[in-house]
Every structure is written in structure tokens, then in C-alpha cells.
Design an enzyme around this catalytic site. Structure first.
Site, PDB file in Angstrom:
ATOM      1  N   TYR A 160       0.821  -1.219   0.000  1.00  0.00           N
ATOM      2  CA  TYR A 160       0.000   0.000   0.000  1.00  0.00           C
ATOM      3  C   TYR A 160       0.857   1.273   0.000  1.00  0.00           C
ATOM      4  O   TYR A 160       1.733   1.458   0.852  1.00  0.00           O
ATOM      5  CB  TYR A 160      -0.942   0.039   1.208  1.00  0.00           C
ATOM      6  CG  TYR A 160      -2.061  -0.988   1.185  1.00  0.00           C
ATOM      7  CD1 TYR A 160      -2.346  -1.747   0.049  1.00  0.00           C
ATOM      8  CD2 TYR A 160      -2.849  -1.194   2.303  1.00  0.00           C
ATOM      9  CE1 TYR A 160      -3.370  -2.689   0.039  1.00  0.00           C
ATOM     10  CE2 TYR A 160      -3.879  -2.138   2.300  1.00  0.00           C
ATOM     11  CZ  TYR A 160      -4.122  -2.878   1.164  1.00  0.00           C
ATOM     12  OH  TYR A 160      -5.134  -3.807   1.162  1.00  0.00           O
ATOM     13  N   LEU A 215     -17.655  -0.797   1.281  1.00  0.00           N
ATOM     14  CA  LEU A 215     -18.575   0.280   0.870  1.00  0.00           C
ATOM     15  C   LEU A 215     -18.669   0.428  -0.643  1.00  0.00           C
ATOM     16  O   LEU A 215     -19.448   1.241  -1.136  1.00  0.00           O
ATOM     17  CB  LEU A 215     -18.114   1.618   1.482  1.00  0.00           C
ATOM     18  CG  LEU A 215     -18.067   1.654   3.015  1.00  0.00           C
ATOM     19  CD1 LEU A 215     -17.485   2.977   3.504  1.00  0.00           C
ATOM     20  CD2 LEU A 215     -19.457   1.435   3.598  1.00  0.00           C
TER      21      LEU A 215
HETATM   22  N1  LIG Z   1      -7.170  -7.997   0.579  1.00  0.00           N
HETATM   23  C1  LIG Z   1      -7.211  -7.300  -0.530  1.00  0.00           C
HETATM   24  O1  LIG Z   1      -6.818  -7.757  -1.599  1.00  0.00           O
HETATM   25  C2  LIG Z   1      -7.733  -5.887  -0.494  1.00  0.00           C
HETATM   26  C3  LIG Z   1      -8.110  -5.257  -1.697  1.00  0.00           C
HETATM   27  C4  LIG Z   1      -8.616  -3.962  -1.604  1.00  0.00           C
HETATM   28  C5  LIG Z   1      -8.727  -3.323  -0.382  1.00  0.00           C
HETATM   29  N2  LIG Z   1      -8.338  -3.966   0.767  1.00  0.00           N
HETATM   30  C6  LIG Z   1      -8.480  -3.317   2.099  1.00  0.00           C
HETATM   31  O2  LIG Z   1      -9.836  -2.969   2.274  1.00  0.00           O
HETATM   32  C7  LIG Z   1      -9.905  -1.599   2.718  1.00  0.00           C
HETATM   33  C8  LIG Z   1     -11.187  -0.992   2.275  1.00  0.00           C
HETATM   34  O3  LIG Z   1     -11.215  -0.857   0.871  1.00  0.00           O
HETATM   35  P1  LIG Z   1     -11.325   0.562   0.164  1.00  0.00           P
HETATM   36  O4  LIG Z   1     -10.896   1.602   1.137  1.00  0.00           O
HETATM   37  O5  LIG Z   1     -10.636   0.497  -1.141  1.00  0.00           O
HETATM   38  O6  LIG Z   1     -12.875   0.643  -0.143  1.00  0.00           O
HETATM   39  P2  LIG Z   1     -14.169   0.928   0.780  1.00  0.00           P
HETATM   40  O7  LIG Z   1     -13.833   0.837   2.221  1.00  0.00           O
HETATM   41  O8  LIG Z   1     -15.268   0.063   0.274  1.00  0.00           O
HETATM   42  O9  LIG Z   1     -14.542   2.422   0.399  1.00  0.00           O
HETATM   43  C9  LIG Z   1     -13.672   3.482   0.624  1.00  0.00           C
HETATM   44  C10 LIG Z   1     -14.337   4.728   0.066  1.00  0.00           C
HETATM   45  O10 LIG Z   1     -15.485   5.049   0.861  1.00  0.00           O
HETATM   46  C11 LIG Z   1     -15.349   6.372   1.384  1.00  0.00           C
HETATM   47  N3  LIG Z   1     -15.901   6.362   2.746  1.00  0.00           N
HETATM   48  C12 LIG Z   1     -15.420   5.715   3.833  1.00  0.00           C
HETATM   49  N4  LIG Z   1     -16.217   5.911   4.896  1.00  0.00           N
HETATM   50  C13 LIG Z   1     -17.230   6.711   4.469  1.00  0.00           C
HETATM   51  C14 LIG Z   1     -18.364   7.280   5.107  1.00  0.00           C
HETATM   52  N5  LIG Z   1     -18.635   7.081   6.408  1.00  0.00           N
HETATM   53  N6  LIG Z   1     -19.189   8.060   4.356  1.00  0.00           N
HETATM   54  C15 LIG Z   1     -18.947   8.293   3.051  1.00  0.00           C
HETATM   55  N7  LIG Z   1     -17.875   7.778   2.390  1.00  0.00           N
HETATM   56  C16 LIG Z   1     -17.025   6.996   3.102  1.00  0.00           C
HETATM   57  C17 LIG Z   1     -13.893   6.705   1.318  1.00  0.00           C
HETATM   58  O11 LIG Z   1     -13.653   8.079   1.096  1.00  0.00           O
HETATM   59  P3  LIG Z   1     -13.153   9.091   2.277  1.00  0.00           P
HETATM   60  O12 LIG Z   1     -11.670   8.941   2.385  1.00  0.00           O
HETATM   61  O13 LIG Z   1     -13.578  10.428   1.768  1.00  0.00           O
HETATM   62  O14 LIG Z   1     -13.873   8.710   3.529  1.00  0.00           O
HETATM   63  C18 LIG Z   1     -13.446   5.927   0.067  1.00  0.00           C
HETATM   64  O15 LIG Z   1     -13.710   6.656  -1.096  1.00  0.00           O
HETATM   65  C19 LIG Z   1      -8.660  -0.965   2.111  1.00  0.00           C
HETATM   66  O16 LIG Z   1      -8.312   0.233   2.743  1.00  0.00           O
HETATM   67  C20 LIG Z   1      -7.655  -2.074   2.306  1.00  0.00           C
HETATM   68  O17 LIG Z   1      -7.137  -1.999   3.623  1.00  0.00           O
HETATM   69  C21 LIG Z   1      -7.853  -5.228   0.712  1.00  0.00           C
END
Ligand SMILES: NC(=O)c1ccc[n+]([C@@H]2O[C@H](COP(=O)([O-])OP(=O)(O)OC[C@H]3O[C@@H](n4cnc5c(N)ncnc54)[C@H](OP(=O)(O)O)[C@@H]3O)[C@@H](O)[C@H]2O)c1
Length: 251
Positions: A46, A185
């Protein structure tokens, strides 16, 4: 819930794949712990390593009750030597002697998962990794992995609109493995969601998280955010109780 040797009371964690090494992001990690977040999820890959470095700067030593989870082998290689080098780097960037949870980020189609996990197990046996997880896997792969080393957590793509891994969720629940849905999300939208959110005076994102928590007691979502306000909203989602009819409507 139990995650290996950890007790986790707050089932909303924090995803950090966009974290860069700035004072604001160091403060965000500290604010997350202050808000009660117990699971902080990162990976070797990351932000070119800055996510792990930022967490290391904010939380070294990791406070009691808090788990920093990281991952390796996501850059397309499950080669044991590559994994060993990544684990060494993660230990150093996180400024820790023992990683709370270490995932094999992806099963490498060119390397038997037993070989990749064998390298991770060496560090577990030495106490430098406390718990082991695996990411984006089916039930057969989880069971193969458990022949090598106890698996405390499985992290797969899962949310209201991506439901391919329903059987994996149920399997984890039966087997006492924590299921960490990534992208909790992503793609979350719709008029029914908006209506339910209005009824609870909540945001659709909070309802999506409350739905995940209700879906299984094994579920530990890790919504990613760079906003302290969103972080606090996400933590507060754990208090929302959906009615049976609301849960089924969204299902
Ligand atoms: N194992 C794997 O292969 C893998 C792959 C992908 C991701 N991951 C992990 O999963 C985590 C989550 O995935 P992600 O961050 O890509 O996607 P996500 O959690 O589904 O969505 C993140 C998005 O939602 C917004 N958000 C978060 N909280 C919010 C709220 N309360 N209200 C409105 N918008 C909100 C964030 O923007 P803001 O910053 O503006 O809040 C961002 O744009 C990653 O950080 C990573 O640690 C793991």
C-alpha cells in the site's frame, strides 16, 4: 469476537490503502485508536510502503487491544524468499517485533499455497507473527491453508452488492475464523438503502456496515477512509440495529 489470540469488541476496523506519510495521516491513525478502532488493516504494497510507515510512526508500540494487520505476496509473487523479504520490511516499517495478523495477500498460481504459507509459518513459530490470514480464497484453499498453519482471518471482496463469497462467510462463522470483507462500501447505493438510512437518521454507508455486522458474527469490515468524520461515522454504525425486514430487504 476472537481473532486468534486477540479479543475484538469493536467489529469496525480501518482500511489504509491510501495512507501516505503526512502529519495528518499519522493523526488519523491515532484518532482511529482513540475512537475505539481495534483493527487497522494495511499491506506491504500500500502506497509504496508509506501506509505501513505511517502506522509505524503513529503506533509504535501498538497499544494493548489493538491489532495491526498487514499482508505480503500481493505483488504477484508467493515465492517464499520474496515473502521473507517482505515480512522483514513490514516488521521494520511498522516498528514492531511481532505483527498482530499477517495475511498471504494473494495465492500465487505459480507457487503452491503450502510453500507461501510455510514461509509465513516460520515467522509465526518464532513469535514475529502472532496470527495468520489469507486473502481472496475459496473454502478449499482455506482448508488447504489450515493444514499448514492455523488461519485466524480470511479477507475477501464482499459487500452489499458483491456476494460471491456467501459460502465462505458461513464457513468462517462455523469454523471460528474472522471474515474481513474488503471494499465494504464499494458500489453501495440504491433507493431502498437511502430509505432505510433516513429511517435510522444514518448515512447509506453506515447502513451498509450495519448490514455486514448483522450478516454474521464473524464479520469485521475495514472501511477505508482518510476522513476523521467518516471514521467516527463508521465506528458509530456498530450501534445501528436493523429490523429483520430491513436486513432481508437489503439481502
Ligand atoms: N485484501 C485485498 O486484496 C484488499 C483489496 C482492496 C482493499 N483492501 C483493504 O480494504 C480496505 C477498504 O477498501 P477501500 O478503502 O478500497 O474501499 P471501501 O472501504 O469500500 O470504500 C472506501 C471509500 O469510501 C469512502 N468512505 C469511507 N467511509 C465513508 C463514510 N462514512 N461516508 C462516506 N464515504 C465513506 C472513502 O472516502 P473518504 O476517504 O472520503 O472517507 C473511500 O472513497 C482498504 O483500505 C484495504 O485496507 C484489501
Amino acid at each position: 469476537m476472537k481473532l486468534g489470540d486477540f479479543e475484538v469488541a469493536n467489529r469496525i476496523g480501518l482500511g489504509t490503502n491510501r495512507l501516505t506519510r503526512t502529519p495528518e495521516h499519522v493523526a488519523l491513525i491515532k484518532a482511529a485508536v482513540a475512537a475505539g478502532v481495534q483493527m487497522i488493516d494495511t499491506a506491504h504494497s500500500y502506497a509504496g510502503g508509506e501506509s505501513e510507515e505511517t502506522i509505524g510512526e503513529a503506533l509504535s508500540p501498538v497499544p494493548d487491544g489493538c491489532i495491526v494487520a498487514t499482508k505480503g505476496g500481493g505483488s504477484g509473487s508467493g515465492n517464499p524468499n520474496v515473502l521473507r523479504a517482505e515480512i522483514e520490511q513490514s516488521l521494520s516499517r511498522l516498528g514492531t517485533d511481532a505483527i498482530g495478523l499477517y495475511y498471504l495477500h494473494r495465492v500465487d498460481p505459480q507457487v503452491p499455497l503450502e510453500e507461501s504459507l510455510g514461509a509465513i509459518k516460520e515467522y509465526r513459530d518464532r513469535g514475529q507473527i502472532r496470527n495468520v490470514g489469507i486473502s481472496q480464497v475459496d473454502i478449499a484453499q482455506i482448508e488447504r491453508a489450515r493444514q499448514v498453519v492455523p488461519i485466524a482471518a480470511v479477507q475477501n471482496h464482499y459487500n452489499l452488492s458483491e456476494r460471491k463469497y456467501e459460502e465462505v462467510v458461513d464457513h468462517c462463522e462455523r469454523e471460528g475464523i474472522v471474515f474481513v470483507p474488503f471494499f465494504p462500501l464499494r458500489g453501495v447505493a440504491g433507493t431502498r438503502l437511502d430509505e432505510i438510512a433516513r429511517r435510522h437518521k444514518a448515512t447509506p454507508q453506515q447502513i451498509a456496515l450495519a448490514w455486514l455486522l448483522r450478516r454474521s458474527p464473524a464479520m469485521l469490515p475495514i472501511p477505508g477512509t482518510l476522513s476523521v468524520e467518516h471514521l467516527r461515522e463508521n465506528v458509530a454504525a456498530a450501534k445501528i440495529e436493523l429490523a429483520d425486514s430491513e436486513f432481508e430487504t437489503l439481502r
